[in-house]
Motif scaffolding. Structure first.
Motif, PDB file in Angstrom:
ATOM      1  N   THR A   1      -1.906  53.740 126.361  1.00 42.22           N
ATOM      2  CA  THR A   1      -1.426  53.321 127.678  1.00 42.22           C
ATOM      3  C   THR A   1      -2.468  52.364 128.262  1.00 42.22           C
ATOM      4  OG1 THR A   1      -2.511  55.141 128.857  1.00 42.22           O
ATOM      5  CG2 THR A   1      -0.301  55.557 127.983  1.00 42.22           C
ATOM      6  N   ASP A   2      -2.340  52.051 129.542  1.00 40.87           N
ATOM      7  CA  ASP A   2      -3.274  51.115 130.159  1.00 40.87           C
ATOM      8  C   ASP A   2      -4.691  51.669 130.271  1.00 40.87           C
ATOM      9  OD1 ASP A   2      -1.269  49.276 130.434  1.00 40.87           O
ATOM     10  OD2 ASP A   2      -0.776  49.831 132.498  1.00 40.87           O
ATOM     11  N   SER A   3      -4.839  53.003 130.247  1.00 37.48           N
ATOM     12  CA  SER A   3      -6.164  53.585 130.446  1.00 37.48           C
ATOM     13  C   SER A   3      -6.538  54.645 129.422  1.00 37.48           C
ATOM     14  CB  SER A   3      -6.262  54.209 131.845  1.00 37.48           C
ATOM     15  OG  SER A   3      -5.293  55.243 131.984  1.00 37.48           O
ATOM     16  N   LYS A   4      -5.601  55.021 128.533  1.00 38.70           N
ATOM     17  CA  LYS A   4      -5.868  56.132 127.612  1.00 38.70           C
ATOM     18  C   LYS A   4      -5.375  55.817 126.212  1.00 38.70           C
ATOM     19  CE  LYS A   4      -3.273  59.829 127.836  1.00 38.70           C
ATOM     20  NZ  LYS A   4      -2.660  61.086 128.285  1.00 38.70           N
ATOM     21  N   GLU A   5      -6.167  56.225 125.244  1.00 40.12           N
ATOM     22  CA  GLU A   5      -5.787  56.117 123.840  1.00 40.12           C
ATOM     23  C   GLU A   5      -5.721  57.525 123.263  1.00 40.12           C
ATOM     24  OE1 GLU A   5      -7.189  53.129 120.576  1.00 40.12           O
ATOM     25  OE2 GLU A   5      -8.666  54.751 120.656  1.00 40.12           O
ATOM     26  N   THR A   6      -4.611  57.846 122.610  1.00 43.32           N
ATOM     27  CA  THR A   6      -4.416  59.169 122.020  1.00 43.32           C
ATOM     28  C   THR A   6      -4.193  59.024 120.527  1.00 43.32           C
ATOM     29  OG1 THR A   6      -3.405  59.987 124.054  1.00 43.32           O
ATOM     30  CG2 THR A   6      -3.033  61.276 122.065  1.00 43.32           C
ATOM     31  N   VAL A   7      -4.911  59.828 119.756  1.00 42.34           N
ATOM     32  CA  VAL A   7      -4.799  59.790 118.301  1.00 42.34           C
ATOM     33  C   VAL A   7      -4.781  61.211 117.762  1.00 42.34           C
ATOM     34  CG1 VAL A   7      -5.905  59.103 116.135  1.00 42.34           C
ATOM     35  CG2 VAL A   7      -5.944  57.557 118.092  1.00 42.34           C
ATOM     36  N   SER A   8      -3.853  61.486 116.834  1.00 41.10           N
ATOM     37  CA  SER A   8      -3.776  62.782 116.163  1.00 41.10           C
ATOM     38  C   SER A   8      -3.983  62.586 114.673  1.00 41.10           C
ATOM     39  CB  SER A   8      -2.411  63.429 116.401  1.00 41.10           C
ATOM     40  OG  SER A   8      -2.209  63.704 117.778  1.00 41.10           O
ATOM     41  N   LEU A   9      -4.846  63.422 114.076  1.00 41.44           N
ATOM     42  CA  LEU A   9      -5.060  63.436 112.628  1.00 41.44           C
ATOM     43  C   LEU A   9      -4.476  64.732 112.096  1.00 41.44           C
ATOM     44  CD1 LEU A   9      -7.494  61.703 113.919  1.00 41.44           C
ATOM     45  CD2 LEU A   9      -8.568  61.993 111.709  1.00 41.44           C
ATOM     46  N   ILE A  10      -3.410  64.627 111.299  1.00 40.12           N
ATOM     47  CA  ILE A  10      -2.721  65.801 110.763  1.00 40.12           C
ATOM     48  C   ILE A  10      -3.004  65.886 109.266  1.00 40.12           C
ATOM     49  CG2 ILE A  10      -0.480  66.918 110.454  1.00 40.12           C
ATOM     50  CD1 ILE A  10       0.478  65.240 112.869  1.00 40.12           C
TER      51      ILE A  10
ATOM     52  N   SER B   1      -9.880  68.083 120.403  1.00 41.65           N
ATOM     53  CA  SER B   1      -9.368  69.443 120.176  1.00 41.65           C
ATOM     54  C   SER B   1      -8.973  69.591 118.727  1.00 41.65           C
ATOM     55  CB  SER B   1      -8.154  69.723 121.072  1.00 41.65           C
ATOM     56  OG  SER B   1      -8.491  69.590 122.445  1.00 41.65           O
ATOM     57  N   ALA B   2      -9.223  70.781 118.169  1.00 38.54           N
ATOM     58  CA  ALA B   2      -8.842  71.091 116.795  1.00 38.54           C
ATOM     59  C   ALA B   2      -7.903  72.290 116.807  1.00 38.54           C
ATOM     60  CB  ALA B   2     -10.074  71.394 115.957  1.00 38.54           C
ATOM     61  N   TYR B   3      -6.866  72.225 115.931  1.00 38.61           N
ATOM     62  CA  TYR B   3      -5.835  73.270 115.904  1.00 38.61           C
ATOM     63  C   TYR B   3      -5.684  73.811 114.484  1.00 38.61           C
ATOM     64  CZ  TYR B   3      -4.660  70.994 120.325  1.00 38.61           C
ATOM     65  OH  TYR B   3      -4.716  70.438 121.581  1.00 38.61           O
ATOM     66  N   GLU B   4      -5.191  75.040 114.404  1.00 37.85           N
ATOM     67  CA  GLU B   4      -4.967  75.685 113.111  1.00 37.85           C
ATOM     68  C   GLU B   4      -3.589  75.392 112.553  1.00 37.85           C
ATOM     69  OE1 GLU B   4      -7.117  79.694 112.571  1.00 37.85           O
ATOM     70  OE2 GLU B   4      -6.461  79.727 114.659  1.00 37.85           O
ATOM     71  N   ASP B   5      -2.815  74.550 113.233  1.00 39.33           N
ATOM     72  CA  ASP B   5      -1.489  74.179 112.759  1.00 39.33           C
ATOM     73  C   ASP B   5      -1.219  72.728 113.123  1.00 39.33           C
ATOM     74  OD1 ASP B   5      -1.438  75.105 115.535  1.00 39.33           O
ATOM     75  OD2 ASP B   5       0.695  74.608 115.424  1.00 39.33           O
TER      76      ASP B   5
ATOM     77  N   SER C   1      -2.247  67.881 105.823  1.00 35.54           N
ATOM     78  CA  SER C   1      -1.380  68.791 105.054  1.00 35.54           C
ATOM     79  C   SER C   1      -0.475  69.641 105.941  1.00 35.54           C
ATOM     80  CB  SER C   1      -2.245  69.709 104.165  1.00 35.54           C
ATOM     81  OG  SER C   1      -2.982  68.947 103.249  1.00 35.54           O
ATOM     82  N   ARG C   2      -0.189  69.185 107.094  1.00 32.32           N
ATOM     83  CA  ARG C   2       0.676  69.902 108.044  1.00 32.32           C
ATOM     84  C   ARG C   2       0.159  71.305 108.356  1.00 32.32           C
ATOM     85  NH1 ARG C   2       6.904  68.238 106.331  1.00 32.32           N
ATOM     86  NH2 ARG C   2       6.593  65.988 106.531  1.00 32.32           N
ATOM     87  N   GLU C   3      -1.104  71.541 108.082  1.00 27.64           N
ATOM     88  CA  GLU C   3      -1.697  72.852 108.324  1.00 27.64           C
ATOM     89  C   GLU C   3      -2.877  72.784 109.279  1.00 27.64           C
ATOM     90  OE1 GLU C   3      -2.781  74.419 104.582  1.00 27.64           O
ATOM     91  OE2 GLU C   3      -0.732  74.553 103.810  1.00 27.64           O
ATOM     92  N   ALA C   4      -3.356  71.611 109.577  1.00 27.90           N
ATOM     93  CA  ALA C   4      -4.466  71.452 110.509  1.00 27.90           C
ATOM     94  C   ALA C   4      -4.283  70.149 111.274  1.00 27.90           C
ATOM     95  CB  ALA C   4      -5.795  71.455 109.760  1.00 27.90           C
ATOM     96  N   ARG C   5      -4.856  70.123 112.459  1.00 32.16           N
ATOM     97  CA  ARG C   5      -4.662  68.947 113.318  1.00 32.16           C
ATOM     98  C   ARG C   5      -5.871  68.772 114.234  1.00 32.16           C
ATOM     99  NH1 ARG C   5       0.603  67.803 117.150  1.00 32.16           N
ATOM    100  NH2 ARG C   5      -0.394  66.423 118.670  1.00 32.16           N
ATOM    101  N   ILE C   6      -6.281  67.527 114.382  1.00 34.91           N
ATOM    102  CA  ILE C   6      -7.349  67.179 115.322  1.00 34.91           C
ATOM    103  C   ILE C   6      -6.829  66.067 116.226  1.00 34.91           C
ATOM    104  CG2 ILE C   6      -9.694  66.302 115.589  1.00 34.91           C
ATOM    105  CD1 ILE C   6     -10.339  67.383 112.829  1.00 34.91           C
ATOM    106  N   ASP C   7      -6.941  66.293 117.536  1.00 38.95           N
ATOM    107  CA  ASP C   7      -6.506  65.303 118.526  1.00 38.95           C
ATOM    108  C   ASP C   7      -7.703  64.784 119.295  1.00 38.95           C
ATOM    109  OD1 ASP C   7      -3.960  65.880 117.752  1.00 38.95           O
ATOM    110  OD2 ASP C   7      -3.415  66.993 119.557  1.00 38.95           O
ATOM    111  N   TYR C   8      -7.629  63.509 119.644  1.00 40.62           N
ATOM    112  CA  TYR C   8      -8.595  63.037 120.644  1.00 40.62           C
ATOM    113  C   TYR C   8      -7.895  62.151 121.655  1.00 40.62           C
ATOM    114  CZ  TYR C   8      -9.375  58.257 118.720  1.00 40.62           C
ATOM    115  OH  TYR C   8      -9.244  56.948 118.314  1.00 40.62           O
ATOM    116  N   LYS C   9      -8.362  62.279 122.893  1.00 40.10           N
ATOM    117  CA  LYS C   9      -7.893  61.439 123.984  1.00 40.10           C
ATOM    118  C   LYS C   9      -9.104  60.699 124.534  1.00 40.10           C
ATOM    119  CE  LYS C   9      -4.197  64.660 125.279  1.00 40.10           C
ATOM    120  NZ  LYS C   9      -3.655  65.557 126.338  1.00 40.10           N
ATOM    121  N   TYR C  10      -9.007  59.381 124.553  1.00 37.58           N
ATOM    122  CA  TYR C  10     -10.129  58.563 124.989  1.00 37.58           C
ATOM    123  C   TYR C  10      -9.722  57.767 126.220  1.00 37.58           C
ATOM    124  CZ  TYR C  10     -13.820  55.028 124.970  1.00 37.58           C
ATOM    125  OH  TYR C  10     -14.850  54.202 125.324  1.00 37.58           O
TER     126      TYR C  10
END
Length: 556
Positions: A419-428, A449-453, A430-439
């Motif tokens: 968006t105009d002020s935020k960048e969001t990226v998700s790294l998935i 944030s890191a998730y178990e799914d 094997s569909r079993e783990a996920r890491i998100d960042y919001k900048y």
């Protein structure tokens, strides 16, 4: 048979004509005849008679002394015509050809033509290279990876290229704080650590590594000496020093080697990262590049026809890369590995080369769209690895990787939006783990944030930080940290942790009377250690930290 190149007279073998000497003795020409008596044949180039005979040598008359047959002589060559005068050989002798200007000579014309051909050839080579598969693939990779989002763009503002640097780590919890930093000034290295209670320094230790020794001091304490260890000691001293330190000689040798390697290590222009880039770039030029069939991939939400190029890696290419890396290590780190038996390393490299030199060719297919990478495919069939760059605001924003067919399952995906002020990226993964960042690129705040799914329903941990970047430094200040797994829950807010990396040195001070460990006996070393312990105890005597430590000791 040969003739004089000046007067034309036939010469015997080995004879040298003296016509020029005669002319020099009688330089004056005969008086020119009156205009009415001028024989027009005088100004015609003379020639031999048809038989090629010089009458002067055969007794015939009517010839000049040079034996030339003036024009007008009887064509039969037997009865010369009497003109009533003697032809002047200096006038009628053949003249040496005039020198041509260099700019009109064949040599100049040849050189000019060669330069022109070379210039045209060079232009053709440049055109061919710039449009060759290798050049197109290289440019596409450079363009694709150049834009990797706002976070990468802001981090890249820090352009580290210096032999000076400082890495600082500072943190605080409740009333205690710690400050440490590692610095480099050319090749000299320095380490400093400081423990504070409020604003009071409890312990401070500084160490400097130069080309011969390590020096350690304890400012803010009662120990006013500088402890010195010379790591360049001779082999015959190692055993003695090792006994004093209650160590094995081999262990001390390993420490000496590590200290020398630490001193020799440098960054900036001579960093290993830059050297590796150069090695792989040179190696890439050895590979074979061929045109491949066009394939269709999703780019920016639409199906696009993408041109393809095959990069072929043979066993010889693989061996070449290993040899380049091995030679680099040998040239730059031979002494580092010398104590670990370099011959064993060389033998291991040779075995690897024997195993891969006969391997089947590896084909990497690269597909391009609009001058950037659209997809990379390695292998074939069920073992085929495909990486697609699906694009968005930039080509790296959405990437997917899968084995075999895409329908069989993705094992890696990058999903991004902006968006105009935020960048969001998700790294998935094997569909079993996920890491998100919001900048939030206006403030520099980063949330991870890191998730178990893959759906982001079960959070494992998260933390926040703030990134500050300039051309000479980059700093990360940590914020809240949360961890939640099973029965373990951790939430940290009342702390401050900051990591800063800069292209400036901040060498610590090591001042005092120097005491060298080399040459000490065991009793002397024990006395120095005892003095250091007493100084540290005095520094901590009235501190709450020492009281806390004593309570822990009583508990155990």
């Amino acid at each position: 048979m040969k003739f004089c190149s000046y007067c034309g007279r036939m010469l015997n073998d080995g004879e040298v004509c003296n016509c020029r000497n005669i002319n020099n003795e009688n330089p004056a020409n005969p008086a020119a005849p009156e205009a009415s008596n001028i024989n027009p044949a005088q100004n015609v180039t003379p020639a031999y008679n048809q038989a090629g005979i010089n009458p002067a040598e055969t007794g015939q008359t009517g010839y000049n002394t040079a034996g030339m047959n003036p024009a007008g002589y009887d064509p039969a060559g037997t009865n010369p015509i009497d003109y009533g005068y003697t032809v002047n050989p200096a006038v009628n002798a053949p003249q040496a050809p005039k020198k041509k200007s260099f700019f009109k000579s064949k040599l100049f014309i040849g050189i000019a033509s060669g330069v022109a051909v070379a210039a045209i050839a060079a232009a053709i080579v440049l055109i061919v290279l710039s449009s060759s598969p290798q050049a197109k693939v290289y440019k596409a990779f450079s363009k694709t990876f150049k834009d990797s989002g706002k976070l990468a763009e802001d981090i890249s503002k820090f352009n580290f290229d210096s032999s000076d640097m400082t890495l600082k780590l500072s943190g605080s919890y409740e009333d205690y704080s710690i400050e440490t930093y590692f610095t480099m000034d050319g090749k000299d290295k320095g380490v400093s650590a400081k423990l504070l209670e409020g604003k009071s320094t409890l312990i401070e230790a500084n160490a400097v590594l130069d080309d011969k020794s390590v020096k350690v001091s304890l400012p803010e304490s009662g120990y006013k000496k500088v402890l010195v260890y010379d790591y360049t000691i001779d082999e015959d001293e190692v055993d003695e020093v090792a006994d004093t330190l209650d160590m094995r000689s081999r262990e001390l040798n390993e420490i000496n080697t590590a200290l020398k390697a630490a001193y020799d290590a440098s960054m900036g222009d001579s960093s290993i990262v830059k050297d590796m880039k150069s090695i792989f770039k040179d190696w890439a030029k050895e590979l074979k590049y061929e045109k491949a069939e066009t394939e269709t991939f999703e780019i920016d939400g639409d199906d696009r026809d993408c041109s393809g190029y095959d990069i072929i890696i043979t066993g010889d290419n693989a061996v070449s890369l290993i040899e380049k890396l091995y030679n680099y290590a040998q040239e730059n780190y031979y002494e580092t590995f010398e104590n670990y038996d370099w011959d064993d390393i060389e033998t291991g490299v040779e075995r690897i080369e024997e195993q891969i030199e006969d391997m089947d060719d590896v084909v990497i297919s690269v597909y391009l769209y609009d001058g950037e990478v659209a997809a990379i495919i390695i292998g074939e069939g069920s073992q085929k690895l495909t990486v697609e760059f699906n694009g968005g605001d930039y080509r790296m924003q959405n990437v997917v990787a899968y084995m075999g067919k895409r329908s069989s399952g993705e094992f890696f995906r990058i999903k991004g939006s902006r968006t105009d002020s935020k960048e969001t990226v998700s790294l998935i993964i094997s569909r079993e783990a996920r890491i998100d960042y919001k900048y939030y690129f206006e403030s520099g705040k980063l949330e991870i944030s890191a998730y178990e799914d893959a759906d982001g329903d079960r959070e494992l941990f998260s933390f926040t930080c703030t990134i500050e970047t300039t051309s000479s430094s980059i700093a990360v200040t940590m914020g809240k940290i949360s961890y939640n797994r099973g029965r373990t829950e951790i939430d940290l807010e009342d702390y401050n942790l900051r990591v800063e990396f800069s292209s400036k040195s901040s060498m610590p001070s090591v001042k005092g009377t120097e005491v060298n460990i080399v040459g000490m006996d065991e009793d002397d070393l024990k006395d120095e250690v005892s003095d250091i312990e007493d100084a540290l105890k005095d520094s901590l005597y009235d501190s709450d930290l020492l009281k806390m430590i004593r309570n822990v000791e009583r508990y155990f």
